[in-house]
Design an enzyme around this catalytic site. Structure first.
Site, PDB file in Angstrom:
ATOM      1  N   SER A 183      11.642   2.946 -21.860  1.00 27.33           N
ATOM      2  CA  SER A 183      10.384   2.592 -22.504  1.00 27.33           C
ATOM      3  C   SER A 183      10.346   1.088 -22.837  1.00 27.33           C
ATOM      4  CB  SER A 183      10.183   3.463 -23.744  1.00 27.33           C
ATOM      5  OG  SER A 183       8.869   3.384 -24.216  1.00 27.33           O
ATOM      6  N   ASP A 381       4.177  10.816 -16.878  1.00 25.73           N
ATOM      7  CA  ASP A 381       4.060   9.910 -18.023  1.00 25.73           C
ATOM      8  C   ASP A 381       2.917   8.925 -17.829  1.00 25.73           C
ATOM      9  OD1 ASP A 381       4.642   8.341 -20.308  1.00 25.73           O
ATOM     10  OD2 ASP A 381       5.915   7.011 -19.118  1.00 25.73           O
ATOM     11  N   HIS A 438       7.806  11.053 -20.083  1.00 20.05           N
ATOM     12  CA  HIS A 438       8.256   9.728 -20.508  1.00 20.05           C
ATOM     13  C   HIS A 438       9.770   9.641 -20.661  1.00 20.05           C
ATOM     14  CE1 HIS A 438       7.667   5.745 -22.112  1.00 20.05           C
ATOM     15  NE2 HIS A 438       8.301   6.045 -23.232  1.00 20.05           N
TER      16      HIS A 438
END
Length: 454
Positions: A183, A381, A438
């Site tokens: 991320s 995601d 994600h």
């Protein structure tokens, strides 16, 4: 200035006090220290004027017979004396490393809503010695009185931490070293890796007396690298992905116009001048013109919508570890000195303009240096979707750029079943993982550690 950065692995408090009080000695010192019934192994590091303290074999998380754990650090289950060393940083900004540890790649995880963790057979420490780092200050079990509100400010602190770690555990000095992150790690990973390479160069020139870090791999899952590339990809993704169209054509075209007229100029300005004001304004631009409007539409159309998995909001990693790490008995076993905090410091990063800054340049320098780089993304995601991370991979400046960008993706199979697509050239690999959101390892129990470190 004094502050403490904990090496956290399931609370696994290993505090390093940078610039803190150490004994008046010209050499490093080791000793045992008892505090509140907890026995700490203490290492005073003269080069960084820091103190590293940790609890050995707390019995929390890693319970495999014969596998040692220290605060923030797990030995490899397989051949720890030769296995590489990997540092893991969670994203956010400001997320504790324990999130990745307990929900994705650590030695233990929570199954079927159990209140205590059990061994994770897919842990990255099957093959690597794993060091989980809580940063910035305030995240996880880290604490102190300094403020770190940008990725570049965090890099030298992380480097100092690694220097103290190597001197405390010299048996790991000459191992292959890798960084894995996810991320916001699209910022952290390239910057930390690039900084390490710069320090290594200074050591080679004789300008710096320190331990060279043998960086060989960087892995970033669903990374946020470059808003200019990835914000436009966000628009494309919600309109055209392999699961379901989330916005209509009229809104799609409107968002593209907003990007061209308002967001792109603001991002260009951020890249040109690099000031806090310009980059924070760029962040406000794409949040107000693109992300917030998209989120508003999706929440209205699909109540409870989860950006990390556009298929189903229930398909997300649990946060059971938060309550577990806030238990007094667990913290006492770990020797924690503060309560566990799942996230801290995000606002400072946003207000400094850090989110809008591109780290493709740093990523490029890492690839150019020959470090193996893996960029992999779950294709369900939205947050850092595969269209955007593919665009980032194709934009990396290195001798193989044109050939890599023009290369078609190929099926990635596991046990004869296609699990995604990938393309690879020399030391750069991009992977799209099917049916994963994600936090990829939560969905697909792959030990990708070997891709970067074999």
């Amino acid at each position: 200035m004094q502050w403490i950065l904990e090496l956290a692995v399931g609370a696994f408090l290993a505090g390093i006090t940078l610039g803190g009080p150490v004994s008046p000695s010209t050499t490093n010192r080791r000793y045992l220290e008892g505090q509140d019934g907890v026995k700490y192994n203490v290492f005073e590091h003269r080069a960084t004027n820091s103190k590293l303290s940790f609890v050995k074999n707390s019995g929390i998380c890693e319970t495999t017979p014969g596998v040692n754990q220290y605060s923030g650090f797990f030995e490899a289950r397989e051949n720890p004396r030769q296995a590489p060393l990997v540092a893991y940083f969670e994203g956010g900004p400001g997320d504790a490393a324990e999130y990745g540890l307990f929900t994705q790649n650590g030695p233990c995880h929570f199954v079927n809503n159990e209140s205590s963790p059990s061994l994770n057979p897919y842990s990255f420490n099957n093959y690597a010695n794993m060091l989980y780092v809580d940063q910035p200050i305030g995240a996880g079990f880290s604490y102190g009185n300094a403020t770190v509100n940008s990725t570049t400010a965090a890099a030298p602190i992380v480097w100092n931490l690694l220097q103290a770690f190597y001197d405390s555990f010299p048996e790991y000095e000459n191992r292959d070293f890798g960084i894995f992150t996810e991320s916001y790690g699209g910022h952290y990973g390239p910057e930390f890796a690039s900084y390490i390479l710069e320090q290594n160069a200074a050591i080679s020139r004789g300008d710096l007396h320190a331990k060279e870090i043998r960086l060989v791999a960087l892995g970033v899952s669903n990374g946020w690298f470059d808003a200019t590339i990835q914000e436009k990809a966000n628009i494309e993704y919600v309109y055209n992905n392999s699961y379901r169209r989330l916005i209509n054509e009229t809104f799609y075209k409107e968002l593209l116009t907003r990007y061209d007229i308002k967001c792109k100029p603001a991002l260009d300005r951020c890249a040109e001048v690099g000031t806090t004001e310009a980059c924070y304004a760029a962040w406000q631009s794409y949040m107000n013109e693109i992300d917030y409007p998209i989120i508003g539409v999706l929440n209205e159309e699909y109540p409870g919508f989860y950006l990390g998995d556009i298929r189903d909001p229930s398909l997300r990693a649990p946060t059971t570890h938060v309550a577990y790490l806030q238990r007094l008995d667990v913290q006492e076993a770990l020797g924690a000195k503060v309560n566990f905090t799942e996230q801290s410091g995000a606002a400072g990063f946003i207000l400094s303009g850090d989110d809008a800054r591109s780290f493709v340049s740093q990523l490029s320098s890492v690839v150019q240096a020959g470090v193996r780089v893996l960029i992999w993304t779950g294709d369900a995601d939205y947050v850092s979707n595969w269209l955007g991370t593919l665009g980032v991979a194709d934009s990396i400046e290195w001798p193989g750029r044109e050939k890599f960008a023009n290369q078609d993706v190929r099926p990635y199979t596991l046990n004869g079943v296609q699990k995604g697509t990938f393309k690879s050239l020399d030391n750069l690999t991009f992977m799209r993982i099917f049916e994963a959101g994600h936090n990829v390892p939560f969905y697909r129990k792959f030990s990708f550690i070997r891709l970067g470190l074999d």
